[in-house]
Motif scaffolding. Structure first.
Motif: not given
Length: 387
Positions: A312-334
Motif C-alpha cells: 500500500r502506498t501514500a504520499l505526504i508532502a510539504f508544499g513547495i513553490d517553483a518546484s525543480h527551480g528556485y524552490e520555497r517552503i515553510h517550516i510549518h509544513a516540515l
C-alpha cells in the motif's frame, strides 16, 4: 496518541547539512555516508544496497506487516555532453528540469582528477554584445553552456584539466533560511523530506515510543530519474508512505503550510485505505492538511509498484513553490509532515490480513458503496418552469 513534539532546530540543522552536500543522481556517495552516519548516531544500524540506497529498521512489536517511510537523497543536476571548441561545456540534464532555471547557476564539475567551479550561461549572455537578442534567445539545454573558472579557452585546454564527457555537474543550492519561517533553495526536493524523516525518527527515539510493527526508514538514490524505491522494498513491508514535495501552483490545492496529502499522481491513485488513515490522523491530531492530485508528478512509491511490490502506498508532502527551480517552503509544513509521520508509525495496525502477502477473503477491506445521506433542507431550489 498525542502528536509528538518535533525538534525543529534539529530538523533545520539537518536540512542545512544536507543542502551543503552535492548529490545529483549518480553522484550520491557522500550524502549516503552522511545520512548513514546520522542514523548510526541515533542508534540504528543502517544497511546499504550495492549502489548506496539505505535501509534502517526501527523495531516494533512484529516484523511482518511492517511499515516504511521513504525519501530520496538524489537531486537534479547535469552531465557534460560535449567539450566545445571554445573550451566550454555542453550539458544534458539529470532529471527533468528546465534550462530556464539552469541559466545563471553556479556549479561544481566533478572529474576524475578533482573538481572545478563554473557558471551556466546562455549562448548569448553579454547584453553589451547581443543587445535585445539576450531577451529573445530561445530556452533549452542546447542554448546554454557551462563556463569553467579555469585557464581553458579551447577544447584541448579543457581536456588537459581532466574534464571529460560524462563528468557530473552539481548545481549550487544557494539556500536562505529566513526569520519568518520561509526557506528558499534549490534541491529542497527532496532534502527537506530527508530532514523530515530524520526529525521524525529522532522524535520517536527521544519519546521512547513503542511501535506496533517494524518501521523501515528508506533513503533512495535515483528517484529523479524514475528508479526510486524499486529495489529496496522487502517482502515484510505492507505499507509505505513517501515524504516528498507537493507543488503549490495555479490549479493545485497544495499550500506551503500544513500537510498536503496526495490522492493521486501520474502513476494513478494512491491506496484508498492508507490515504484515508492519514487523513483521519490529521483530523484526530489537529494537524492542518489539504488534499491534492498531481498530473505531472511521480515519486518513490510509483517505482516500487511498477517494480512489482505489492505494498500500500501514500504520499505526504510539504508544499513547495517553483518546484525543480528556485524552490520555497515553510517550516510549518516540515513540522506538520513530521508530526503526521510520527502519528502514523505509532498508530495501531487496522488491516490485520496485511501481515500475509497472500490470504483468503476473510478480513479483506471494504470501501463505502452506499449513497450518501442528503441534507434535509435544500436552500437553493431551481426556479419553476415559466417563472
Amino acid at each position: 496518541m498525542t502528536r509528538l513534539k518535533i525538534d525543529v532546530d534539529y530538523l533545520t540543522r539537518q536540512l542545512r547539512e544536507l543542502l551543503a552536500i552535492d548529490s545529483p543522481t549518480g553522484y550520491t556517495d557522500t550524502i549516503v555516508r552522511h545520512v548513514a552516519e546520522e542514523l548510526e548516531r541515533l542508534g540504528l544500524e543502517p544497511e546499504l544496497t550495492r549502489r548506496g540506497a539505505i535501509r534502517a529498521v526501527l523495531r516494533g512489536g512484529r516484523r511482518e506487516g511492517a511499515r516504511a517511510i521513504v525519501t530520496h537523497l538524489d537531486t537534479l543536476g547535469a552531465q557534460v555532453k560535449f567539450i566545445k571548441e571554445n573550451g566550454r561545456l555542453e550539458l544534458v540534464p539529470i532529471g527533468h528540469w528546465s534550462a530556464r532555471f539552469a541559466e545563471g547557476a553556479r556549479t561544481t564539475i566533478y572529474t576524475e582528477k578533482g573538481s572545478y567551479r563554473g557558471t551556466i550561461l546562455s549562448l548569448k549572455a553579454s547584453g553589451h554584445t547581443f543587445n535585445d537578442d539576450v531577451d529573445t534567445h530561445p530556452i533549452g539545454w542546447q542554448h546554454i553552456e557551462l563556463r569553467i573558472d579555469a585557464l581553458c579557452w579551447n577544447r584541448a585546454e579543457t581536456q588537459a584539466l581532466g574534464i571529460d564527457v560524462g563528468d557530473f555537474v552539481a548545481i549550487d543550492p544557494q539556500p536562505e533560511f529566513l526569520d519568518n519561517g520561509f526557506i528558499v533553495s534549490r534541491h529542497l526536493d527532496d532534502k527537506a523530506g530527508v530532514a523530515i524523516a530524520l526529525a521524525t525518527l529522532e522524535a520517536l527515539l527521544r519519546h521512547e515510543v513503542t511501535l506496533p510493527v517494524d518501521t523501515h526508514w528508506l533513503f533512495t538514490i535515483a528517484e529523479e530519474v524514475g528508479v526510486g524505491a524499486a529495489s529496496i522494498v522487502t517482502p515484510e513491508i505492507a505499507s509505505m508512505v513517501t515524504i516528498d514535495n507537493g507543488t503549490t501552483a495555479p490549479g493545485q490545492n497544495s499550500t506551503e503550510f500544513g500537510v498536503t496529502i496526495a490522492m493521486a499522481d501520474q502513476a494513478g491513485p494512491f491506496d484508498y485505505h492508507l490515504t484515508k488513515k492519514l487523513v483521519d490522523l490529521c483530523r484526530e491530531e489537529d494537524i492542518r492538511f489539504q488534499k491534492d492530485v498531481f498530473r505531472y508528478y511521480r515519486s518513490d512509491s510509483a517505482s516500487a509498484i511498477e517494480a512489482g511490490h505489492d505494498v500500500r502506498t501514500a504520499l505526504i508532502a510539504f508544499g513547495i513553490d517553483a518546484s525543480h527551480g528556485y524552490e520555497r517552503i515553510h517550516i510549518h509544513a516540515l513540522r506538520s509532515v513530521a508530526e503526521l509521520a510520527t502519528a502514523y508509525v505509532a498508530s495501531p495496525v487496522e488491516i490485520k490480513r496485511d501481515i500475509e502477502e497472500v490470504s483468503d477473503i476473510e478480513g479483506f477491506t471494504e470501501q463505502p458503496t452506499e449513497a450518501a445521506e442528503q441534507p434535509k433542507r435544500v436552500r437553493h431550489l431551481p426556479p419553476r418552469a415559466g417563472t
